[in-house]
Design an enzyme around this catalytic site. Structure first.
Site, PDB file in Angstrom:
ATOM      1  N   ASP A 412       0.700  -1.472  -0.276  1.00  0.00           N
ATOM      2  CA  ASP A 412      -0.106   0.269   0.013  1.00  0.00           C
ATOM      3  C   ASP A 412       1.516   0.994  -0.007  1.00  0.00           C
ATOM      4  O   ASP A 412       1.513   1.796   1.112  1.00  0.00           O
ATOM      5  CB  ASP A 412      -1.018   0.079   1.465  1.00  0.00           C
ATOM      6  N   GLY A 471      -5.514   3.153  -7.795  1.00  0.00           N
ATOM      7  CA  GLY A 471      -5.203   3.585  -9.344  1.00  0.00           C
ATOM      8  C   GLY A 471      -4.714   4.773 -10.108  1.00  0.00           C
ATOM      9  O   GLY A 471      -5.108   4.892 -10.667  1.00  0.00           O
ATOM     10  N   ASP A 492     -10.540   3.944  -1.227  1.00  0.00           N
ATOM     11  CA  ASP A 492     -10.674   3.161  -0.645  1.00  0.00           C
ATOM     12  C   ASP A 492     -12.754   3.530  -0.625  1.00  0.00           C
ATOM     13  O   ASP A 492     -12.811   5.157  -0.781  1.00  0.00           O
ATOM     14  CB  ASP A 492     -10.537   3.572   1.578  1.00  0.00           C
TER      15      ASP A 492
HETATM   16  C1  GLA Z   1      -5.054   2.321   2.914  1.00  0.00           C
HETATM   17  C2  GLA Z   1      -5.521   1.380   2.077  1.00  0.00           C
HETATM   18  C3  GLA Z   1      -6.828   0.103   2.775  1.00  0.00           C
HETATM   19  C4  GLA Z   1      -6.159  -0.266   4.409  1.00  0.00           C
HETATM   20  C5  GLA Z   1      -5.757   1.425   5.079  1.00  0.00           C
HETATM   21  C6  GLA Z   1      -5.087   0.171   6.175  1.00  0.00           C
HETATM   22  O1  GLA Z   1      -6.492   3.426   3.098  1.00  0.00           O
HETATM   23  O2  GLA Z   1      -6.554   2.480   1.167  1.00  0.00           O
HETATM   24  O3  GLA Z   1      -7.210  -0.435   2.120  1.00  0.00           O
HETATM   25  O4  GLA Z   1      -5.744  -0.657   3.875  1.00  0.00           O
HETATM   26  O5  GLA Z   1      -4.919   1.825   3.539  1.00  0.00           O
HETATM   27  O6  GLA Z   1      -4.636   1.223   6.777  1.00  0.00           O
END
Ligand code: GLA
Length: 681
Positions: A412, A471, A492
């Site tokens: 991430d 994305g 998210d």
């Molecule tokens: C980001 C990701 C989420 C999750 C959080 C965790 O927001 O997009 O899916 O993994 O981090 O902190």
């Protein structure tokens, strides 16, 4: 005297009459109705509950230091529908982000729709922007929708105020707020038969030399005896559990005949095992801790989720991965002592936090159930939640994951925005919240994923690589080149209609890039009990949930359940165990549906399947029921005679000649009909 008295009486009566009439006229003409006088509970929003005359956190509404006594405090994604019936002449308000989230970086857009048309928008607003006045004429408008979007950067801390909001009316004293989407859950998937039925993917990819594990997912009364003929050398099946294990040494395609037998009967199915370079030949299916537990995740909760995957029977439908998201690592600044500790040992190896004392035994526990296990990290120094990331330790981390026995990594972006090449004096470890803009330079965007993708490939295990950077930089065009198996295409998701709808409407551009081993990921499922640490039943209405699961299946999206697995209700379980719907998602051809025909709010998504048939979703994004005799079959690529099957109900409907026939469609607001069209001679 008498005459005078009578005259006075007459004048008084006339006077009273006139003033009553004036009051009446006043009443029937202009009258102000404040937004806070309406029932705001019909609103849907991404966090908290709709607040009257207060911010979403229940404080005095304050926008750039200015306070407001009246209004509607909400949170993106937010939608409030109001039935005006042509009786409002205008709407005025002061809109903005509430000061209560100082220190964060929210962004939102306030938008007003009248009878489906955009009437006004604030443009993107940020914390510290002065309230923007809005004044919208409404003459003739019947239905009004007040929307707050996430402003394009996820809905983090988007505390939004419609302050001083009021209507001028033609003389009414209130308006009805409404939500036309039905709220009663209803079950569509028929229960599986007592005799065995082999479900799940019919193709599975593995690399030579990696430990092999594949559970044959079968519904039906237990005990079941499993067997497989044609297994390549190195593999064996456990006749009691149906788990195929071992190691392949030779590349190639092996067609295996699977059999499952119980007291009621026998099922057979072919499984194609492809030993080569590519894995995740169908979209990964499983569970992830984030949407329910967020920072409260622990090894104990993960084990219980895995147990529930088995006990609920979901494992018999192909659900496999148990993925730990953020907060298994130690945290930078949490007050929770269980998250505090050394980030790494002296050699630089990552040390999990005290809730995850033994990663290897946790992985073994999950594998012994026939499931697989996944983990999370960031290419930056910190994860989104402020735990330690992999920056500078990518090789060691990949090795740790493999050594512990992990099968999946979600990687991430988060603080990687601080690690931009060529920026002098840029301290990668400086604390910042999410940074989305660092990915605009293609090389910068690709580099961190390439590094981890290569280290994962060097491990003696098949580890699915899930690229997560929301994305940016058209990730679908290069995700495969960094060994990515799936990549997030969005910010998210939240359990609101606007979130699911906006994500869904944004998927067509990446659709052509989906293929076996490479999947676009519109984020995890928001059904069941979710809540990111504040658990509640998904705010999506039943029809919205049917649409969500149908679309994610049509999109060939990774299916990761985001709910508390110990709180699965009948509706949610039913939603997640329709093998004909899951088969659309798991189809080996690996194509992603795209929208081929739009009629108003009806969007028709078509997905080609390996057997030549098509899965077609008639998706109603609107607030009115769609009642239609559909005949534009050539627009959706159909030509000839087809058998039409309703996949949710698992029922054949009719045979249709696309030249002459019409298909009667009745689709609820925010609902779906998911059909399969199979050519018949
Ligand atoms: C980001 C990701 C989420 C999750 C959080 C965790 O927001 O997009 O899916 O993994 O981090 O902190």
């Amino acid at each position: 005297m008498k005459v005078v008295t009578n005259n006075i009486r007459f004048a008084t009566i006339i006077g009273l009459f006139i003033s009553f009439s004036l009051m009446e006229i006043n009443h029937l003409s202009a009258q102000t109705v404040w937004l806070d006088q309406l029932d705001l509970s019909a609103a849907t929003q991404g966090y908290g509950v709709p607040k009257k005359n207060k911010s979403v956190d229940g404080k005095v509404m304050t926008i750039k230091g200015k306070t407001f006594e009246r209004g509607f405090g909400t949170h993106a994604e937010s939608s409030l529908l109001i039935l005006l019936d042509g009786k409002a002449t205008s709407f005025t308000a002061q809109v903005g982000i509430d000061d209560e989230i100082a220190g964060h970086e929210p962004a939102s857009e306030f938008v007003i729709y009248g009878d489906g048309k955009k009437l006004w928008s604030s443009g993107i607003m940020r914390l510290g922007d002065a309230a923007i006045p809005c004044s919208v004429p409404l003459v003739g408008i019947k239905k009004l929708e007040l929307v707050v979007t996430d402003g394009g950067n996820g809905n983090y801390y988007d505390h939004a105020d419609w302050a001083d909001a009021k209507f001028e009316t033609t003389g009414v004293d209130t308006f009805i707020t409404y939500n036309p989407v039905a709220s009663e859950p209803y079950i569509l998937t028929p229960p599986p038969p007592a005799w065995p039925r082999i479900n799940g993917a019919s193709v599975f990819g593995a690399r030579p030399g990696s430990p092999f594990q594949f559970l044959v997912p079968v519904t039906g009364d237990r005990p079941i005896t499993f067997s497989a003929t044609g297994l390549p050398p190195g593999l064996k099946i456990d006749s009691k559990t149906g788990i195929i294990t071992g190691k392949l040494s030779k590349t190639g395609t092996f067609v295996v005949a699977l059999t499952a037998k119980n007291a009621k009967g026998k099922a057979e199915k072919k499984l194609r095992i492809v030993c080569g370079d590519r894995i995740a030949l169908t979209p990964p299916m499983g569970w992830n801790s984030w949407n329910c537990f967020a920072q409260e995740v622990s090894a104990d909760k993960v084990k219980r989720a895995a147990d529930a995957m088995v006990k609920s029977g979901l494992i018999n439908h192909g659900w496999t991965y148990i993925n730990i998201d953020d907060f298994w690592e130690n945290n930078r600044d949490s007050k929770d002592q269980s998250l505090r500790g050394e980030f790494r040992d002296e050699a630089g190896n990552i040390i999990p936090n005290s809730r995850f004392v033994d990663m290897k035994s946790l992985a073994n526990y999950v594998h012994d159930l026939g499931l697989k296990i996944g983990l999370y990290s960031s290419p930056g120094p910190w994860t989104c939640g402020g735990c330690v990331g992999s920056y500078g330790h990518e090789k060691q981390d990949a090795e740790s994951y493999a050594k512990w026995g992990f099968d999946y990594l979600k990687y991430d972006w988060c603080s990687y925005g601080n690690v931009i090449d060529g920026l002098p004096n840029n301290d990668p470890y400086k604390v910042s919240s999410l940074s989305y803009n660092g990915g605009s330079e293609l090389n910068t965007a690709i580099k961190p994923f390439k590094v981890m993708g290569e280290y994962l490939r060097q491990q003696p295990r098949d580890i699915i690589f899930s690229v997560c950077q929301y994305g940016m930089s058209d990730v679908w065009k290069w995700g495969d080149s960094v060994n990515g198996n799936c990549w997030r295409t969005t910010n998210d998701i939240t359990d609101t209609w606007t979130s699911v709808k906006n994500i869904a409407l944004d998927q067509d551009k990446s659709a052509p890039y989906a293929k076996p081993g490479n999947w676009n990921d519109p984020d995890m499922l928001v059904v069941g009990t979710v809540g990111w640490g504040n658990s509640h039943p998904s705010k999506l209405k039943p029809d919205e949930q049917y649409l969500h699961i149908s679309l994610w299946s049509l999109f060939s999206a990774p299916l990761l359940i985001g709910c508390d697995m110990e709180k699965l209700d009948d509706f949610t379980l039913n939603l997640l165990t329709n093998d004909e719907v899951i088969a659309v998602n798991q189809d080996p051809l690996g194509k992603q549906a795209s929208c081929m025909h739009t009629i108003g709010d009806l969007r028709i998504y078509v997905k080609e399947l390996e057997d030549g048939s098509r899965a077609i979703g008639f998706c109603n994004f609107g607030l009115e029921i769609v009642n239609l005799a559909y005949k534009d079959f050539e627009k959706i690529g159909l030509n000839g005679m087809y058998q039409v099957r309703d996949l949710w109900r698992q029922k054949d409907i009719e045979n249709i000649d696309t030249k002459t026939g019409q298909l009667a469609l009745k689709i609820p607001a925010h609902g779906v009909l998911l059909y399969k069209f199979t050519s018949v001679k």
